[in-house]
Design an enzyme around this catalytic site. Structure first.
Site, mmCIF file in Angstrom:
data_model
loop_
_atom_site.group_PDB
_atom_site.id
_atom_site.type_symbol
_atom_site.label_atom_id
_atom_site.label_comp_id
_atom_site.label_asym_id
_atom_site.label_seq_id
_atom_site.Cartn_x
_atom_site.Cartn_y
_atom_site.Cartn_z
ATOM 1 N N GLY A 46 22.799 52.774 -44.551
ATOM 2 C CA GLY A 46 22.675 51.609 -43.690
ATOM 3 C C GLY A 46 21.710 51.837 -42.551
ATOM 4 N N ASN A 127 23.820 43.810 -45.882
ATOM 5 C CA ASN A 127 25.243 44.136 -45.726
ATOM 6 C C ASN A 127 25.885 43.134 -44.780
ATOM 7 O OD1 ASN A 127 27.754 45.246 -45.450
ATOM 8 N ND2 ASN A 127 27.078 47.099 -44.403
ATOM 9 N N CYS A 130 29.229 43.600 -41.765
ATOM 10 C CA CYS A 130 29.108 44.013 -40.370
ATOM 11 C C CYS A 130 29.861 43.054 -39.448
ATOM 12 C CB CYS A 130 27.639 44.036 -39.957
ATOM 13 S SG CYS A 130 26.646 45.219 -40.868
ATOM 14 N N GLY A 217 36.082 55.100 -54.170
ATOM 15 C CA GLY A 217 36.484 56.053 -55.189
ATOM 16 C C GLY A 217 37.296 55.416 -56.299
#
Length: 303
Positions: A46, A127, A130, A217
């Site tokens: 980022g 993105n 935020c 994950g």
């Protein structure tokens, strides 16, 4: 012969495997272990308009089948990227994509304008997870109006492929996807991390300095897979899937559910060569199943 190439607008990826933002820095960090030119693309960490120190330590924690992070977008800002990072990556034969972040729409616009000037950056990943500081810290991507507003503003100043990264911490992710598609997104990538928490029973304190953080994950894969399938049903633009992809079978499952490409993230912390292994695995699977191009695989779920 299998053709692994995929397309987002006029941008061609040699194969559908990319790295996920925040998991391999700017690509250089894993270049000693893997040939980046063998990947479809590298989504870099980022980047913000001004330098950010990130959150206090500890800001990462291992969890069952996953990890929590609360790094807080630590980076040296766009000026440092342009001066010190871009010259080193611009001639590598892959698609290097900047993950764009901001706390206000004005920051998104200014940062995007700076990136738009770089010839060898073929796309950005916006993105919208935020926090919008003008709206009390609520993430841009958790409501249709705020998601639409930031995408519309960025679309006006950016003329290359625009990928919008969606937050999974919403009631209906398909609605958000349709909203950003309507404002000019060329693709959506999902999912970002889920909000989670870890507690140390001995100290009776949260493990992370921020108390909560983003879970990634294998633990999130079934939920991410469901969301990718839902969004694929709702939009006409390409979907990039991510969330717990550890091997080629995982990636293939996402593409069967509708993903045109995938991003590999947490797996890189275990073995940075996993993305290239996934490319090879997809190729073998498609050859074994007499598939000639990605259109034979994408959205091929039998229901």
């Amino acid at each position: 012969m299998v053709d692994l190439s995929v397309r987002i607008k006029d941008l061609v990826f040699k194969n559908p495997v990319l790295t996920a933002s925040g998991t391999c820095g700017f690509g250089e960090e894993i270049a000693d272990f893997v040939d980046l030119a063998k990947l479809g693309g590298v989504v870099m960490k980022g980047t913000t308009l001004k330098p950010r120190q990130g959150n206090d330590y500890p800001r990462m924690a291992e969890t069952p089948s996953g990890m929590l992070n609360a790094v807080g977008l630590q980076n040296k800002g766009v000026d440092n990227f342009i001066q010190n990072i871009y010259p080193n990556i611009k001639d590598i034969d892959s698609n290097f994509i900047v993950n764009v972040n901001g706390s206000t729409i004005e920051e998104y616009i200014e940062l995007t304008e700076r990136i738009n000037e770089l010839d060898k950056i073929p796309a950005i990943e916006l993105n919208i997870s935020c926090p919008n500081v003008k709206e009390g810290g609520m993430a841009f991507g958790v409501s249709c109006p705020s998601a639409e507003a930031v995408v519309k503003a960025v679309r006006k100043v950016y003329d290359k492929p625009l990928i919008v990264k969606l937050s999974p911490n919403v009631t209906n992710i398909a609605e958000i996807a349709k909203a950003v598609e309507g404002q000019g997104a060329d693709s959506v990538s999902l999912v970002n991390t889920f909000l989670g928490m870890a507690v140390d029973a001995n100290s009776r304190k949260p493990v992370l300095s921020t108390i909560t953080g983003g879970l990634s994950g294998p633990a999130i894969k079934p939920i991410a897979l469901r969301m990718v399938w839902q969004v694929y049903q709702a939009v006409q633009i390409p979907v990039i899937g991510m969330g717990g992809i550890m091997n080629a079978t995982d990636a293939i499952e996402f593409m069967l559910a509708g993903a045109s490409a995938v991003q590999v993230g947490t797996a890189i912390f275990i073995d940075p060569t996993i993305p290239t292994q996934i490319v090879e695995g997809i190729d073998s699977y498609m050859e074994k199943n007499n598939m000639h191009g990605m259109s034979d695989l994408i959205g091929g779920l039998q229901i």
